[in-house]
Scaffold this motif. Structure first.
Motif, PDB file in Angstrom:
ATOM      1  N   ALA A 142       0.834  -1.304  -0.009  1.00  9.76           N
ATOM      2  CA  ALA A 142       0.055   0.084   0.135  1.00  9.76           C
ATOM      3  C   ALA A 142       0.700   1.334   0.013  1.00  9.76           C
ATOM      4  O   ALA A 142       0.458   2.346  -0.412  1.00  9.76           O
ATOM      5  CB  ALA A 142      -0.908   0.072   1.259  1.00  9.76           C
ATOM      6  N   GLN A 143       2.054   1.283   0.427  1.00  9.51           N
ATOM      7  CA  GLN A 143       3.001   2.267   0.332  1.00  9.51           C
ATOM      8  C   GLN A 143       3.991   2.470  -0.674  1.00  9.51           C
ATOM      9  O   GLN A 143       4.438   3.442  -0.911  1.00  9.51           O
ATOM     10  CB  GLN A 143       3.904   2.307   1.547  1.00  9.51           C
ATOM     11  N   LYS A 144       3.647   1.686  -1.699  1.00  2.00           N
ATOM     12  CA  LYS A 144       4.307   1.584  -2.995  1.00  2.00           C
ATOM     13  C   LYS A 144       3.501   2.540  -3.957  1.00  2.00           C
ATOM     14  O   LYS A 144       2.977   1.908  -4.841  1.00  2.00           O
ATOM     15  CB  LYS A 144       4.455   0.194  -3.515  1.00  2.00           C
ATOM     16  N   VAL A 145       3.459   3.844  -3.586  1.00  4.55           N
ATOM     17  CA  VAL A 145       2.750   4.642  -4.478  1.00  4.55           C
ATOM     18  C   VAL A 145       3.654   5.431  -5.464  1.00  4.55           C
ATOM     19  O   VAL A 145       3.129   6.260  -6.303  1.00  4.55           O
ATOM     20  CB  VAL A 145       2.041   5.715  -3.613  1.00  4.55           C
ATOM     21  N   SER A 146       5.092   4.982  -5.497  1.00  2.00           N
ATOM     22  CA  SER A 146       5.763   5.522  -6.528  1.00  2.00           C
ATOM     23  C   SER A 146       4.981   5.274  -8.034  1.00  2.00           C
ATOM     24  O   SER A 146       4.756   4.062  -8.409  1.00  2.00           O
ATOM     25  CB  SER A 146       7.148   4.916  -6.595  1.00  2.00           C
ATOM     26  N   ASN A 147       5.317   6.253  -8.963  1.00  2.00           N
ATOM     27  CA  ASN A 147       4.859   5.986 -10.332  1.00  2.00           C
ATOM     28  C   ASN A 147       5.504   4.451 -10.950  1.00  2.00           C
ATOM     29  O   ASN A 147       4.805   4.132 -11.729  1.00  2.00           O
ATOM     30  CB  ASN A 147       5.437   7.177 -10.920  1.00  2.00           C
ATOM     31  N   TYR A 148       6.629   4.304 -10.616  1.00  2.00           N
ATOM     32  CA  TYR A 148       7.303   3.157 -11.239  1.00  2.00           C
ATOM     33  C   TYR A 148       6.540   1.852 -10.910  1.00  2.00           C
ATOM     34  O   TYR A 148       6.986   0.914 -11.455  1.00  2.00           O
ATOM     35  CB  TYR A 148       8.848   3.225 -10.902  1.00  2.00           C
ATOM     36  N   TRP A 149       6.044   1.847  -9.495  1.00  2.00           N
ATOM     37  CA  TRP A 149       5.248   0.498  -9.378  1.00  2.00           C
ATOM     38  C   TRP A 149       3.988   0.232 -10.050  1.00  2.00           C
ATOM     39  O   TRP A 149       3.294  -0.841  -9.933  1.00  2.00           O
ATOM     40  CB  TRP A 149       5.255   0.619  -8.000  1.00  2.00           C
ATOM     41  N   THR A 150       3.479   1.337 -10.721  1.00  2.00           N
ATOM     42  CA  THR A 150       2.086   1.330 -11.257  1.00  2.00           C
ATOM     43  C   THR A 150       2.233   1.092 -12.802  1.00  2.00           C
ATOM     44  O   THR A 150       3.237   1.478 -13.287  1.00  2.00           O
ATOM     45  CB  THR A 150       1.248   2.798 -11.001  1.00  2.00           C
TER      46      THR A 150
END
Lengths: 220, 321
Positions: free
Chosen positions: B182-190
């Motif tokens: 849930a804390q992987k809000v970086s652009n790169y994870w999406t």
């Protein structure tokens, strides 16, 4: 009596689950630092989200987005602190802290530590992170706990700790390199290559930052 | 169902019992994790450098202690005392001697030592102390332990113990994954960032074991893995939902959860992910501690079979006579 014990145990388990879940809810934690937010990696994230939000109809700049997020994060952390306060003794004494911010974002502008000694007029590289040849004190510096330290030292809030770390290493350098007159630590900060650039054989380019030089000659 | 009815069911659930084999395996692995966590710092000659002040070999002018070191002071004697106590407690946890006390001592040793330098550590410290607390709460020395031998003259005891500690291990594991996902809000994870997070993380020099430029040639695979890891972490609570749904009398979800090998699927992906991390990155004891939690997926009879296979394998390799 048995029934009371069973109920108390069930209550304790419920409280434990509540305590650890509340603390595990997403939060910026140690990332609440203005200087950290100014790092190019973080700024690039804001910019990417700004572009997306603009596409979804929100009209604002990257700076405005950053401001709004800062205000939101500060309020959120204040409220979070209030909610978690009753559980603090439990976290402290039971070791049940929960901070699972693991690889939340790739660091597109990492910094690689280099250590050098000055012998005569020349600087000689003695340690470079993940280098196969410059491995002075690698027994210390490559340990996972020291890797964690070095990662933090390239961020502004850790500048004071970084200085102390370098001064301590300089003492070791004075013993290991008796001919050296100075010891220098600095980070090479660069942007990691895209897959296309890496396949094309390009090398990352960057610049040296956070340079600290320590004289190895005792002061007169 | 009424609130009192739900509470009664919860009390009954917490009181459920099962043999202690799974907890014993967890205890053994976590004891080894304690020993490994502390001993690598000793072996790398880093005790003074990391945990003491400049006057005693450290790099900081002063050390800010945690709770216990705040009371007894941070000196070479107290820090080395903590190191030795932690190692001994880790050994006792591993062999199952002394009941719950060694787990608590190990917890405090890890917590207090790592609190001496909060910058020199990672999530694995909290992962370990959380696990040790669950050992404190459990009857993990019931079987496969020296305590068991002293009590009964045998290393095995089938007396059931509370099942809730094993379930709390499972909940903790799921919580860790969900929280980090849930804390992987970086652009790169999406999808917006092209699922490029893993590729770029592997380019960071801090954690990797060797130059990772070669990953550029398998970039599409890293994209697939980025998406898979992100979805696995965010979707981890589905494991608990699925296991719970198995107890439902009827319904599509209940039927589906009974048909799917939920634990096996979860373990296959999760353990594969941790083995991959361990192969490519130096993240200290993180992988070992994380994988230890997976033992909580085993039902006690499965843990017993695993232990039997392991001990059979060891004894068949031992030289005759």
């Amino acid at each position: 009596m048995e029934r009371l014990k069973a109920n108390l145990l069930a209550l304790f388990v419920a409280a434990h689950l509540l305590a650890i879940t509340l603390q595990a809810l997403p939060a910026p934690g140690g990332g609440m630092s203005r200087s950290t937010w100014k790092d190019p990696t973080v700024q690039a994230e804001f910019d990417a989200w700004r572009v997306r939000l603009n596409g979804w109809g929100w009209e604002g700049t990257t700076a405005e987005l950053e401001e709004r997020l800062w205000d939101f994060a500060r309020d959120f952390m204040d409220r979070r602190d209030q909610v978690l306060t009753p559980f603090r003794p439990y976290y402290l004494h039971a070791g049940t802290t929960q901070a699972w911010r693991m690889f939340v974002a790739p660091h597109r502008f990492p910094a690689r530590l280099e250590l050098e000694v000055k012998e005569g007029d020349d600087w000689r590289l003695v340690y470079k992170e993940r280098d196969a040849e410059a491995t002075w004190r690698a027994r210390w510096l490559d340990h996972d706990r020291v890797r964690s330290l070095i990662f933090r030292f390239s961020w502004r809030p850790y500048r004071k700790q970084y200085e102390l770390f370098v001064r301590r290493l300089a003492k070791e350098a004075a013993l290991d390199f008796p001919e050296a007159t100075s010891f220098r630590a600095r980070f090479y900060k660069y942007q990691t290559l895209t897959p296309e650039a890496a396949r094309a054989g390009e090398a990352p380019s960057g610049r040296y930052v956070e340079s600290i030089t320590v004289s190895l000659r005792s002061t007169p | 169902m009424s609130a009192p009815g739900r509470w009664a069911r919860w009390v009954s659930f917490v009181q459920e019992r099962e043999p202690a084999d799974t907890l014993a395996l967890l205890r053994i692995c976590l004891g080894l994790a304690v020993i490994g966590t502390i001993s690598t710092v000793v072996a790398h000659d880093l005790v003074a450098f990391l945990w003491l002040d400049a006057a005693n070999g450290g790099y900081r002018e002063t050390v800010t202690p945690g709770f216990l070191y705040g009371l007894i002071g941070v000196t070479p004697t107290t820090v080395w005392g903590g190191v030795i106590l932690g190692l001994v407690a880790g050994l006792f946890v591993t062999i199952g001697l002394g009941g719950r006390l060694p787990a608590f001592v190990a917890l405090k040793a890890i917590q207090e030592l790592t609190d001496l330098n909060g910058s020199a550590g990672g999530s694995y410290d909290a992962l370990l102390t959380n696990a040790l607390w669950l050992l404190v709460l459990s009857d993990a020395t019931r079987t496969l332990s020296m305590d068991c031998y002293h009590r009964s003259g045998r290393f095995r005891d089938d007396t059931p113990v509370l099942a809730i500690p094993r379930r709390l291990f499972l909940f903790q594991l799921v919580l860790v994954y969900w929280s980090t996902g849930a804390q992987k809000v970086s652009n790169y994870w999406t999808p917006f960032g092209g699922f490029s997070a893993l590729y770029y993380i592997l380019q960071q020099p801090t954690w990797h074991r060797a130059d990772m430029t070669w990953v550029a040639w398998i970039y599409p695979l890293t994209q697939v893995m980025t998406a898979a890891v992100w979805l696995f972490e965010l979707g981890a609570p589905l494991l608990l939902l699925g296991l719970w749904a198995r107890s439902w009398p009827e319904g599509r979800l209940a039927a589906l959860s009974r048909r799917l090998p939920l634990r096996g699927m979860f373990a296959l992906f999760g353990l594969g992910m941790h083995l991959g991390i361990e192969a490519l990155m130096n993240v200290g004891p993180f992988s070992f501690i994380s994988m230890s939690y997976y033992l909580a997926l085993l039902q006690p009879e499965e843990a017993r079979a695993a232990w039997a296979r392991l001990t059979r394998g060891v004894s068949s390799r031992a030289p005759a006579g």
